[in-house]
Write a protein that holds these residues in place. Sequence first.
Motif: not given
Lengths: 548, 518
Positions: A32, A69-70, A73, A306, A343
């Motif tokens: 990500n 944040t990935i 939450s 995210k 995301a």
Amino acid sequence: MPVMEISFKDLEKLVKKPLPRKSDALWDIFSNLKSEVENIEGDNLKIELTDTNRPDLWCVEGFARSLKTIISSGKVPDYYAKSSNSTVVVGKGINKVRPFIATAVLKNVKLNDEMIKQIMQFSERLDTTVGRKRAKTSIGIYNHHMIKFPVHYKLVSPKTKFVPLGFSEKMTMLDILEKHPKGVEYGHILKGLKKYPVLVDSKGKILSMPPIINSNDLGRVTEKTRELFVEVTGTHKEAVKYVLNNIVLAFADRGATVHSSTINYNSRKERTPDLSNQRMQVEVSEINRVTGLKMKSKEIVPLLSKMGYGVSRIKESFLDIIIPCYRSDILSEIDVIEDIAIAYGFNNIEPKKLRVPSTGEISDIEKISNTSREILVGAGFQEITSFTLVSKELLLNKMNVKDEDLVEVANPLSQNAEVLRNRILPSTLEVLEKNTHREYPQKIFECGDAVVCNKARTDGTETIRCLCSAIADNDSDFTRIKSVLDVYMNSIGVKYVLKPVKHPSFIDGRTAEIIVDSEKIGIIGEIHPQVLENFKISVPVSVFEIEL
Amino acid sequence: MIFQHNINNKNNNIVVRTIMEIGSLHIIERKIIKALGKLGKADVNAVSKETGLNDSQTRRGVEWLRNKEIAEVSQHTKEFVKLEKNGFRYAKEGMPEKRFINSLVRPLMLNEIREKVKLDKDELNYCIGNLKKKAYISFEQGKIKLTSLAKNFSESPDANKEFLNLLSKGEISTENLNEEQKSMIKNLKERRDILSVEIKTERIYSLSKKGVGILSELKDDAEDSIGKLTSEMLSSKSWKNKKFRSYDINAEPPKIMTGKKHPYKSFQEGLRSKLAELGFKEMTGPIVEHSFYNCEALFMPQDHPAKGIHDLYYIKNPKKQGSLSSINKTLQNVKKMHEEKWKYRFSEAESEKLVLRSQGTALSARMLMDKNLEMPGKYFAVSKVYRPDITDWKHLSEFYQVEGIVVDYNLTLRDLFGMLKLFAEEVAHAEKYKIVPGYFPFTEPSAELHCFVNGKWVEMGGSGIFRPELTKPLGIDATVIAWGLGIDRQFMSKKGIKDIRDVYSSNIDWLRKTDVIV
């Protein structure tokens, strides 16, 4: 691509969540952030960061900031700078040398050896990449307590003396450029200047000589240092501010408080760091047009969070988003859309069969090359391939050729790769040279590129496709190679004539130009014994080379 | 079945085999079998003499027969004695000690002896040492004289000399020597350059039991059978009523050197056909490029590290750099976009600099600016690219890239992923594949293709959608998917090559041996 070595435990502490220890599972998470796991050894984690536009990820704090944040939450904290009375006064003439400076003060700093090492590596990475090896930006970090403000950023005589970091005696700036390792490495940035930039405090103590080296007293940071003064100077305003943000946020993530400075340019004042976020409007239709998905704006909001974005307004057709201050890579909407797609998960986007109607075709030059190669293989020749970037020695001296207009590179790394070959023959002879201990006859050919000078073209050069074939054998002679040329020409249905010619690489009277439609397309003949001797080849060699 | 007519209705396997073998015997083999039949046990010289073959033919023939278990070879090691330099001299002149004694008709000074018998220093030392030890001589007032014991020695015949004389006619096996001679060898061997003993392996040939059987079957007329069929036999019909000798079909054939394509070139050729088959059209372009096509047109800022002298070759000659006046409008558009987005002053002169193409994407940039660009269109290029790298097992300063573009309106990420799936299945023949976010400077979004091939994950290539900042200034309002495949790595894994330099190998032996199936 930077590779970062960090501690698993440290990363987990920063993201406040345990991470899988298996590299496959980690890969899924790290992808990500366009990062790959290079190696896991105990607590030691080696990460390769492929996105060269995201220097904010190049320290464990920044990496954790985006990872957090990935995987949970969380929200990106609102970074802000408290005010302070630290002021930097920019002197006359700086605007012509290294015009921009941004500074900040960090308090409640808790350092240990490992963190000092990490922050030094991060600064180094920023100096090298964003800073273009310190030419565009460079960072300096100092012990805040020892500085008497205001600090002056000004030009001074090269004879000014101070003790550079890691040394014990005063040196003039000129000496530092010549003797200090950093001076030797980065001195070229100041080349030609009559005066050098310096940061000096109100008591006249020198902080540093940007972008070369800090002073040994103010510029020395230890485990005991609790307050830091951070400074970035450079030639590009946005880059200077961006680099400073990256440094202060790394400390802020470790619990330090950020305090701003006032930069007093002659005509105006500025407060740094600027930790305000950027805003952007993103069209829902555009998101769907790029991704091929059919998402509603509400579905997009969690994807944005995210990836660390804030959302200030949700409308059916658009979203107002907040871009965190460390994301300088966001140039336009498309960069945000990519993050939304990431995301969403590339694995969740269903591939669609590519239906772009088009007729495929191999280029004409490759078609004729393939045909040529097949004919020569049929005639019993082994195909070879060789490099096009060669030495002048090969093209000239070894070939008995005096001088030729060659395409020459300005920055060769070695004499073996300094000019582009203007024909294949020298390479072919070099291959024979390397194979003199192998079984004869050696019948070889190459179909490849060469580059010649051509004043008629706007780029002054022309890439040509050539075919060169050679017979190296005790009874190799003109007749044998001529029968090969003959069968080749017949096979491609081209009529040719031979015209005797003199060429220093060939034996006189056994050399000819190959003429097609009254145009010279190549040469055929027996290689001159002097040339064979130059290549240490001890059997006769006959060749032909043509331009396709 | 072929041999049915040869066996005279005797349906016996052993006989069939024997006859088959007789039929397949080479003329050399036949000669050797007959010779061994006559000689019994014999070495190579004897067999060659008997057959009229040369030694190497004989050795080869025996080796064939041994493989067929027709002949047997036994090895014996033997010691052979032969003379060395001094040995030959002493055979003629006699042993030094004998000559030394014989010279002493009266007491003599050492240099007088030397004059008389012409011995060198070593020989003199030996004589003095040896004769003194045996008490044949003594020293008196600086002179050497014989003792009473010497008489016996001086009058005895020189046995050593006789023995050396015998050896001077040729080397002799120790088997043929008596005990006295053997002990002489022992002594003489220790003295300088007289004789040497060499151990030799002797190979003795004989027929096996099977060979004896075959010998009896070997009819005289067998030599009359046909070996190589000739056109003369065909026209004269002389082949009729004759037998064809059977060949040993398992014998190693002589190597022939055929022409072959270079394996890496073949691989590229296959890739080109595959991509053309999938509807991609090949792009071509010059090796020496304007910086513009290689960098700026791709939205690469002019201070980007990849434009530095460590990543890009610049051109010194021709001195005059390029000109972009023919595409001035596009140049201005690109300049405007750079200045707006990257926030710096764009230099047109920098764009006109000549460089060696460092990325195949330069060809895509050219194609997008080409008035013949098809819409929709799919393109590919196999291009040579150059980077200033020191050559080692991982790096080359020139190598190939395969990349291309797909241009159409309304292309989405889903089409991009569909194309990657196509590459995974059709080009890489992957068992499974994975598409993960990637970073490439010219594309956004970007994706990497990872394929599971031959039991491991390999990064196969990258792709993405060209940034609007790239396409817009070039006058393209459609979506452009860009892709690249790592072919060097694919080829290396297929061929088990570890060193990238070997991909471009010019080792003729390797090229002759290596298959071109890729």
